[in-house]
Motif scaffolding. Structure first.
Motif, mmCIF file in Angstrom:
data_model
loop_
_atom_site.group_PDB
_atom_site.id
_atom_site.type_symbol
_atom_site.label_atom_id
_atom_site.label_comp_id
_atom_site.label_asym_id
_atom_site.label_seq_id
_atom_site.Cartn_x
_atom_site.Cartn_y
_atom_site.Cartn_z
ATOM 1 N N HIS A 110 0.820 -1.217 0.000
ATOM 2 C CA HIS A 110 0.000 0.000 0.000
ATOM 3 C C HIS A 110 0.862 1.279 0.000
ATOM 4 C CE1 HIS A 110 -3.546 2.395 1.034
ATOM 5 N NE2 HIS A 110 -2.852 2.963 2.006
ATOM 6 N N HIS A 114 0.940 4.293 -2.766
ATOM 7 C CA HIS A 114 0.822 5.734 -2.505
ATOM 8 C C HIS A 114 1.963 6.479 -3.196
ATOM 9 C CE1 HIS A 114 -2.517 6.709 0.074
ATOM 10 N NE2 HIS A 114 -2.220 5.785 0.973
ATOM 11 N N SER A 139 -0.418 10.180 5.542
ATOM 12 C CA SER A 139 -1.827 9.799 5.538
ATOM 13 C C SER A 139 -2.324 9.678 6.967
ATOM 14 C CB SER A 139 -1.978 8.470 4.800
ATOM 15 O OG SER A 139 -1.423 7.441 5.581
ATOM 16 N N ASP A 313 -6.770 7.099 -0.165
ATOM 17 C CA ASP A 313 -6.746 5.720 -0.643
ATOM 18 C C ASP A 313 -7.614 5.526 -1.887
ATOM 19 O OD1 ASP A 313 -5.063 5.151 1.369
ATOM 20 O OD2 ASP A 313 -6.519 4.082 2.622
HETATM 21 ZN ZN ZN Z 1 -3.314 4.949 2.524
#
Ligand code: ZN
Ligand code: KG4
Length: 348
Positions: A110, A114, A139, A313
């Motif tokens: 993840h 990003h 984030s 996201d």
């Molecule tokens: Zn995230």
């Protein structure tokens, strides 16, 4: 390569389709309303919503792209870091689809997705061509600085030792009575406020106490900032003073932004980097974007920010990264890795 991406690591249920560098569709079902009454993400609620909404979100992504299931070449899915029970829903869906279509799964980190979100533009340069670069990922769950030497070549330079920057915004907003999620609310009410009205601590520790606290020169710490706000509000309550709210919010925002800017500046100088890549939900912050632009021009660096729709996201960054050759290709029995990191194995 036509790739369907799936993202369910936290509280956004997302699917997207990419062809090469082009994003054909990107669908994000945000669960914010379901979590708002609790003031933060509740893992059980998140996984139930993923279970309920992911099939529809995937179908919508495919139909918005004008494609049929059989036209997909691969299925990319986030396998960590994130909430275990949420990651499992995305993985199960990806495995079912990959098995049915006899296609490979690309298991995606993840954080790397990003990082890649700044490249989701048809005319964006290739990642390798802007290296060595600094990536700032900010984030609700992560705040880190990475040195990027190419796709898949990352070295973690610094990270938060307590709250993430988004968490600092969310918790600060809760203390100011601004609701959840707090980042957009603070961004909004800070307009017109004086950023120097309250001298909050900077969330980084440039002084000698750092050695004692164990913070490295490029690490962040935001928990003291939140406590400083709590004490400030006790001593000088906001009740009925909207002008004061703008000042306190602007000062608090400036403290978070300053800490991030100092970290970026220090990292770029130390590592002699030429590009700054910024992504994650907090990179939507208008003050942060303005300060980054100033900093980059002062340093003579190229600044690449993710587009607003790809900051928080989403699955376009997952499919996009896979399309660029990132992620673990063909890992069809990937398991959820809630504590997955990026670039840490390269730490000195
Ligand atoms: Zn995230
Ligand atoms: O990337 P993201 O959707 O979720 C995680 O992967 O954690 O980021 C969500 C975070 C929240 O903490 C939210 O308050 C923050 O991003 N955020 C902002 C802004 N918009 C969202 N923070 C500051 N200013 C904003 N405009």
């Amino acid at each position: 390569m036509i790739i369907l991406g799936i993202e369910t690591s936290c509280d956004e249920t997302a699917a997207a389709v990419t062809r090469g560098r082009e994003v054909l569709s990107s669908v994000v079902y945000s669960q914010v309303a379901a979590h708002r009454p609790y003031g933060g993400v509740v893992p059980e609620i998140a996984s139930r919503h993923h279970l309920e909404h992911l099939p529809g979100v995937m179908e919508e992504a495919l139909s918005n792209a004008g494609l049929a299931w059989g036209e997909l070449d691969a299925v990319a899915v986030t396998y960590g870091p994130g909430l275990a029970t949420s990651l499992l829903i995305g993985l199960a869906a990806a495995k079912g689809l990959a098995l049915r279509l006899a296609r490979p799964i690309v298991a995606v980190n993840h954080l790397e997705a990003h990082l890649y979100s700044a490249f989701l533009e048809p005319d964006a340069p290739a990642l390798d061509s802007v290296c060595p670069a600094l990536a700032l990922i900010v984030s609700g769950g992560h705040t880190c600085l990475l040195r990027v030497d190419g796709l898949g070549q990352y070295r973690l330079l610094g990270w938060t030792r307590d709250d993430a920057a988004g968490e600092a915004f969310d918790k600060g907003a809760a203390l100011m009575g601004l609701g959840y999620p707090g980042g957009p609310a603070i961004d909004r009410v800070s307009t017109g406020g004086r950023a120097d009205a309250v001298a909050f601590p900077r969330g980084r520790r440039p002084d000698r106490r750092g050695a004692e606290s164990g913070l490295g020169p490029l690490d962040f710490s935001f928990s003291g900032l939140k406590t400083a706000l709590l004490h400030h509000l006790k001593a000088d309550p906001l009740a009925g003073r909207p002008g004061r709210l703008a000042d306190v919010a602007a000062s608090y925002q400036e403290a978070v932004v300053d800490a991030l800017i100092q970290g970026v500046a220090e990292a770029v100088r130390r590592e002699n980097l030429r590009t700054i890549l910024v992504s994650g939900g907090v990179s939507l912050n208008r003050r942060l974007r303005a300060r980054l632009a100033e900093l980059a021009s002062g340093l003579g660096c190229r600044l690449m920010l993710a587009r607003p729709e790809y900051c928080a996201d989403n699955a376009a960054m997952v499919a996009g990264l896979a399309g660029a050759g990132g992620g673990r290709v063909g890992w069809n029995d990937a398991d959820a890795c809630p504590g997955l990191s990026l670039g840490e194995d390269a730490l000195d």
